[in-house]
Design a protein around this motif. Structure first.
Motif, PDB file in Angstrom:
ATOM      1  N   ALA A   1       0.825  -1.208   0.000  1.00  0.00           N
ATOM      2  CA  ALA A   1       0.000   0.000   0.000  1.00  0.00           C
ATOM      3  C   ALA A   1       0.859   1.258   0.000  1.00  0.00           C
ATOM      4  N   VAL A   2       1.866   1.298   0.878  1.00  0.00           N
ATOM      5  CA  VAL A   2       2.721   2.485   0.965  1.00  0.00           C
ATOM      6  C   VAL A   2       3.606   2.595  -0.273  1.00  0.00           C
ATOM      7  N   ALA A   3       4.054   1.458  -0.817  1.00  0.00           N
ATOM      8  CA  ALA A   3       4.850   1.484  -2.045  1.00  0.00           C
ATOM      9  C   ALA A   3       4.023   2.035  -3.212  1.00  0.00           C
ATOM     10  N   ARG A   4       2.743   1.712  -3.261  1.00  0.00           N
ATOM     11  CA  ARG A   4       1.866   2.258  -4.304  1.00  0.00           C
ATOM     12  C   ARG A   4       1.771   3.770  -4.171  1.00  0.00           C
ATOM     13  N   ARG A   5       1.673   4.251  -2.940  1.00  0.00           N
ATOM     14  CA  ARG A   5       1.621   5.700  -2.729  1.00  0.00           C
ATOM     15  C   ARG A   5       2.926   6.348  -3.189  1.00  0.00           C
ATOM     16  N   ALA A   6       4.047   5.698  -2.906  1.00  0.00           N
ATOM     17  CA  ALA A   6       5.334   6.250  -3.312  1.00  0.00           C
ATOM     18  C   ALA A   6       5.437   6.369  -4.830  1.00  0.00           C
ATOM     19  N   GLN A   7       4.894   5.402  -5.557  1.00  0.00           N
ATOM     20  CA  GLN A   7       4.949   5.432  -7.014  1.00  0.00           C
ATOM     21  C   GLN A   7       4.096   6.557  -7.592  1.00  0.00           C
ATOM     22  N   ILE A   8       2.967   6.833  -6.947  1.00  0.00           N
ATOM     23  CA  ILE A   8       2.013   7.790  -7.499  1.00  0.00           C
ATOM     24  C   ILE A   8       2.261   9.210  -6.998  1.00  0.00           C
ATOM     25  N   GLU A   9       2.567   9.359  -5.722  1.00  0.00           N
ATOM     26  CA  GLU A   9       2.647  10.695  -5.128  1.00  0.00           C
ATOM     27  C   GLU A   9       4.064  11.172  -4.853  1.00  0.00           C
ATOM     28  N   GLY A  10       5.056  10.346  -5.170  1.00  0.00           N
ATOM     29  CA  GLY A  10       6.433  10.780  -4.975  1.00  0.00           C
ATOM     30  C   GLY A  10       7.188   9.913  -3.999  1.00  0.00           C
ATOM     31  N   ALA A  11       8.231   9.268  -4.493  1.00  0.00           N
ATOM     32  CA  ALA A  11       8.966   8.307  -3.673  1.00  0.00           C
ATOM     33  C   ALA A  11       9.677   8.964  -2.495  1.00  0.00           C
ATOM     34  N   LEU A  12      10.287  10.124  -2.727  1.00  0.00           N
ATOM     35  CA  LEU A  12      11.082  10.738  -1.663  1.00  0.00           C
ATOM     36  C   LEU A  12      10.202  11.196  -0.509  1.00  0.00           C
TER      37      LEU A  12
END
Length: 335
Positions: A251-262
């Motif tokens: 779930a958090v990895a999906r957020r990183a891909q869409i909203e910014g990894a850093l």
């Protein structure tokens, strides 16, 4: 039935908190002026106290059994970091007028479930009335003499490893405070579960202790960066953390891909309340540590390296990154 309709604190203790002993190290349970514990001759006692206060550590109106589980599991996480076997605990509880028999019944059941899971006994504590629901858990365990994993054993050249995934609990709390449409229903439920149910790393840490591969450890309560700083400072060395290496849930990895990894990884590294374990392991013993973790179905990931110097330095994709608020502080908020 409200709190005021119950006869007195002694009936509350007898009805909701009296327990049979589960550990051979506990001579008596709730009911005496103090608990009597046996101390194994070849073991050191390990003791830690954690507070859980409504409005600080959990939100008002939370289900009683979940409040019980969260507070006790968070306290036991400190014993896990030390490699200690938990034996018993005490509980000092302040109950506001809004607490009733139904709440106490559910709370006591939540405690009982965790006691059975961890094999521990409630041996005493204190009960009183007050304006805010407050719980103080003192957990007691044992570890082979002079073998407890302390914070000061890391050395330059050792690797920093962490169990599980990071950031789920922080995102779970943030979603509770303000519903975030980004998460699917299943993701939101999973993140909420992580916030209210700290992981159980006790067994794997005891096996890592037995193997001798862990030189220093700490549980992640204030945030990966903040708690890693405690390890580095206690060990007298510096630490480099690779934000890109932080283990994230799907779930958090999906957020990183869409909203910014850093930005996602910065939040994950600083939100805290993960109650995973950070540990220092010599590089040549990483494979052994990973194998032990796999045997217990625990993910273990290298996220940094201890170095000469002082302070914690973060990188992302090979470049230095400034993290202005490395973790939570109770008396000044994020800092």
């Amino acid at each position: 039935m409200s709190l005021s309709s119950l006869p007195d604190e002694f009936e509350i203790i007898e009805r909701f908190f009296h327990r049979p002993t589960r550990s051979g190290l506990v001579r008596n349970s709730v009911g005496d002026d103090a608990a009597v514990l046996r101390s194994p001759r070849t073991q050191d006692l390990v003791v830690s106290t954690d507070l859980a206060i409504e409005g600080v550590h959990f939100l008002p109106g939370e289900a009683a059994d979940r409040v019980a589980a969260r507070g006790l599991r968070a306290a036991l996480s400190d014993l896990s970091a030390m490699g200690a076997i938990p034996d018993s605990y005490t509980l000092a509880i302040t109950l506001p007028e809004s607490i009733d028999e139904t709440w106490l019944t559910a709370f006591a059941q939540g405690l009982a479930e965790q006691e059975e899971l961890f094999g521990i006994t409630l041996t005493g504590g204190d009960t009183c009335r007050g304006p805010t629901l407050s719980l103080a858990y003192t957990v007691i365990g044992h570890v082979p003499m002079e073998r407890a994993v302390l914070r000061g054993g890391a050395r330059p050249g050792m690797a920093l490893l962490v169990t599980g995934t990071i950031g789920d609990s922080g995102y779970g709390l943030r979603h509770r405070l303000a519903a975030d449409p980004f998460w699917s229903e299943g993701e939101a439920q999973a993140l909420d579960h992580r916030f209210m149910t700290p992981p159980n790393c006790n067994v794997v840490m005891r096996h890592l202790l037995e193997s001798g591969v862990v030189r220093a450890a700490i549980d992640v309560s204030d945030g990966v960066i903040a708690d890693a700083h405690h390890l580095a400072r206690a060990s007298g060395c510096g630490l480099e953390i690779d934000l890109e290496a932080l283990p994230l849930s799907e779930a958090v990895a999906r957020r990183a891909q869409i909203e910014g990894a850093l930005e996602t990884r910065k939040f994950a590294a600083t939100a805290g309340e993960d109650f995973e374990i950070l540990m220092a392991v010599p590089v040549v013993e990483i494979d052994q540590a990973l194998a032990i973790a796999r045997e217990h179905n625990i993910a273990l990931t290298q996220v940094g390296l201890f170095v000469e110097g002082e302070g914690v330095h973060t990188r992302f994709q090979g470049q230095p990154v400034v993290v202005s608020h490395p973790g939570y502080r109770h008396f000044s908020g994020p800092k």
